[in-house]
Write an enzyme that holds these catalytic residues in place. Sequence first.
Site, mmCIF file in Angstrom:
data_model
loop_
_atom_site.group_PDB
_atom_site.id
_atom_site.type_symbol
_atom_site.label_atom_id
_atom_site.label_comp_id
_atom_site.label_asym_id
_atom_site.label_seq_id
_atom_site.Cartn_x
_atom_site.Cartn_y
_atom_site.Cartn_z
ATOM 1 N N ASN A 1 -6.768 -4.070 -8.487
ATOM 2 C CA ASN A 1 -7.347 -2.747 -8.354
ATOM 3 C C ASN A 1 -7.611 -2.214 -9.766
ATOM 4 O O ASN A 1 -6.976 -2.654 -10.734
ATOM 5 C CB ASN A 1 -6.383 -1.811 -7.622
ATOM 6 N N CYS B 1 -5.222 6.293 -4.139
ATOM 7 C CA CYS B 1 -4.490 5.026 -4.088
ATOM 8 C C CYS B 1 -3.061 5.297 -4.541
ATOM 9 O O CYS B 1 -2.845 5.751 -5.676
ATOM 10 C CB CYS B 1 -5.149 3.977 -4.982
ATOM 11 N N CYS C 1 0.863 -1.184 0.000
ATOM 12 C CA CYS C 1 0.000 0.000 0.000
ATOM 13 C C CYS C 1 0.898 1.231 0.000
ATOM 14 O O CYS C 1 1.637 1.470 0.959
ATOM 15 C CB CYS C 1 -0.914 -0.004 1.221
#
Length: 304
Positions: free
Chosen positions: A202, A232, A97
């Site tokens: 994603n 993101c 992430c």
Amino acid sequence: MIPLSRAFRSFCLHHRCLSSLMEVPFSKYEGAGNDFIVVDMTSRISTPLTSGQRLRMCNRKTGIGADGVLVLQQSELPGFTFKLLYYNADGQESSLCGNGSRCSLAFAEQIGLVDFDHAGSHVIKFEACDGSHLGGKMAGGQYFVDIRDVRISDVKRIDEMNYFLNTGSPHHVRFVEHLTQTDVPGIGKEIRWKTYGKEGSNVNFVQMSLQNPRQISVRTFERGVEDETLACGTGAVASAIAAYLRHQYDKKPIGCASSQDPMTTQVLMEGGTLEVAFKLQGNIFSDIRLRGPVRHVFEGNIVV
């Protein structure tokens, strides 16, 4: 034997449930609207969280509310400041992430694991699911993290509007003409399972700027959250690289990304603006750096 009354059995079950709960100190951070619950488990006596506890913490109705949970642990590797574990809002461990990594740097500073100087010259090394990463603090309070190299040969050009690549997390990138009119949750849910095996990917929807080839607008559907998020980080990186390659396929000048001159792309997301910089050395995108704002929202304790 005297049978237990229903009320007494209910009391026992309730007491047993209460005795299994634990109080967890946490901090809430957000990076360009991508929000995270951050937990310090660098102490070796820390009790690990279960997937169910993480799920309850991320619930926006009955918990704290977040896109995911960041857990900092001690790293067993010499020279590493901490080990970062990332869990999606569904409670399950996930891949890298980018914004979470940036938020973890601010949290590490908050709890005294690192003392960043405000000139931004101090860089630390931390461990994540895909290996070693560098991160640090820049002037103005922004935080950056370096992303692993990406080979051009590993970027799949599905067609002129769709690309797929892995920037620590798998990303489908679709170029659109009207980003504000795009059904991100609906279309994202359809594409999410099409290009990356059983775990899915994603999905980023990207609109190129007509005025500035170094600026793109992006909206992202995130797996694990199963909805659109306000930003993101690894998606911003994937979108910037795909945009650069799309310009090259179209033979449109976009600027230099040579080994001497890194190229910076401004990525406008729903929750804020991120910057992605990289160099192109042969057929490899290297020195990839994601930078942007981080904000400490609040802290407290939650019983889960």
